[in-house]
Design an enzyme around this catalytic site. Structure first.
Site, mmCIF file in Angstrom:
data_model
loop_
_atom_site.group_PDB
_atom_site.id
_atom_site.type_symbol
_atom_site.label_atom_id
_atom_site.label_comp_id
_atom_site.label_asym_id
_atom_site.label_seq_id
_atom_site.Cartn_x
_atom_site.Cartn_y
_atom_site.Cartn_z
ATOM 1 C CG HIS A 48 -1.969 1.061 1.203
ATOM 2 N ND1 HIS A 48 -3.022 1.031 0.324
ATOM 3 C CD2 HIS A 48 -2.121 2.181 1.939
ATOM 4 C CE1 HIS A 48 -3.791 2.097 0.526
ATOM 5 N NE2 HIS A 48 -3.255 2.812 1.504
ATOM 6 C CG HIS A 95 -9.750 3.539 1.366
ATOM 7 N ND1 HIS A 95 -10.358 3.835 2.562
ATOM 8 C CD2 HIS A 95 -8.426 3.760 1.553
ATOM 9 C CE1 HIS A 95 -9.443 4.230 3.439
ATOM 10 N NE2 HIS A 95 -8.266 4.201 2.857
#
Length: 376
Positions: A48, A95
């Site tokens: 991420h 997300h």
């Protein structure tokens, strides 16, 4: 140091660090990492934050051009020349995992994060869009639940900020069942004279945390967002941040006021990896270091340890670096908007992220290794 678990192969695996990566960490430090340092490496070297498995493909895309005012990946958001005075600032972010577990908060905080990336550059967000993927809705209550609450989370956060969703798309395919893709985009406008950089430089310059207090929500969110979804995912709700758009509205206005000050050095949103990411990235960009005293970090929960503070992803927080001597002026701005503004450290020249708790160094890591060591 706190009574942390002893680092063994199982602990290393739980942090998403491979044996080769652990060996690299030991070589970087010249010693074995402690538990806090392992957590810091874990979030900074996660997919991420570092894109370690995809960066080689991302680098094949165009990364420069005549109208780009910042290079791809160099700042919190992209910046494109628009008129003689204005530039367009934009950010797109996914997300996915947070939305699969907590669709309302996962989607809402995705929107909040990219809005902060826009206004930390001195730009006022004016519009948002989204691109969403869900599994088949017929005879699958979970997929329908995800769709309804994701859409609600996106709309609610933007509405509270007064920023409209001007367009988007929804695709329904069986392959996305239980594993939605939630992509949000924000666009803002900035005067080119007021563009703010995410950098920390100037030895001795003070470092502030502004906005909300630090809690335990979102700890290891970056690592969680990099993992494969599994049957255990439902138990990882604590990895999902909780947003407060009304605080973000105040933070937006305070930051835009701050962006016009010539004593401002740099600003960065505390998104993925929280304090850890903003400190390491800002100091690496400025080829400097940052010293942080965790006893000064405002927190909303009792008995938080260094590991929790450094890895928290509590929303609506930012790291601000200013020129020494303008502390009162900075605090006056955020006090006017009824937001916390606390000096927690200073810029150093050693190019390291140094973290102190109760007078003891709990982490000391070269900033550039944190930012680039994961493959970025």
């Amino acid at each position: 140091m706190n009574n942390y678990p002893e680092i063994d192969n199982n602990i290393i695996k739980q942090h998403g660090i491979s044996s080769d990566e652990y060996t690299t960490i030991v070589n970087i430090l010249g010693r074995k990492p402690n538990f806090v340092e392992l957590g810091i490496f874990s979030v900074m070297w996660s997919e991420h934050c570092s894109y370690k498995s995809s960066i080689k493909w991302l680098k094949t895309f165009p990364r420069s051009g005549g109208r780009l005012l910042v290079g791809a990946g160099e700042e919190n958001a992209g910046l494109v020349d628009f008129t003689d005075d204005l530039a367009v600032c934009f950010k797109i972010e996914s997300h996915n995992h947070p939305s699969a577990v907590e669709p309302y908060e996962g989607a809402a905080t995705g929107v909040g994060g990219i809005m902060r990336d826009i206004f930390t550059m001195g730009a006022r967000p004016i519009a948002s869009m989204n691109s969403l993927r869900f599994g088949e809705l017929d005879n699958n209550p979970r997929n329908r639940f995800l769709l309804e609450h994701v859409v609600e989370g996106i709309a609610d956060y933007g509405n509270c900020l007064g920023i409209p969703v001007v367009g988007g798309e929804v695709v329904v395919e069986s392959v996305y069942s239980g594993n939605p893709l939630i992509n949000a985009m924000s666009l803002g406008i900035v005067n080119k004279n007021n563009v703010v950089s995410a950098t920390a430089e100037g030895e001795g310059n003070p470092v502030f945390i502004v906005g909300s207090k630090t809690g335990r929500d979102g700890i290891h969110g970056a690592t969680f967002a990099s993992e494969e979804l599994s049957e255990e995912t439902e138990s990882q709700r604590s990895n999902v941040q909780v947003g407060d758009p009304f605080t973000e509205k105040l933070l937006l206005e305070a930051t835009l006021e701050l962006s016009k000050k010539d004593w401002l050095v740099g600003v960065q949103d505390m998104g993925a990896a929280g304090i850890t990411c903003s400190c390491s990235e800002m100091s690496a960009k400025g080829k400097s270091g940052i010293y942080i005293d965790l006893n000064k970090v405002p927190r909303r929960e009792n008995n938080m340890n260094a590991y929790e503070i450094m890895l928290s992803e509590s929303q609506e927080r930012m790291l601000v670096v200013i020129k020494k001597g303008f502390e009162k002026e900075l605090c006056d701005i955020f006090s006017k908007w009824e937001l916390d503004c606390t000096e927690v450290g200073h810029v150093t020249s050693d190019q390291k992220l140094t973290v102190v708790e109760n007078g003891e160094i709990v982490a000391c890591i070269p900033s550039e290794e944190l930012v680039l060591g994961g493959g970025a």
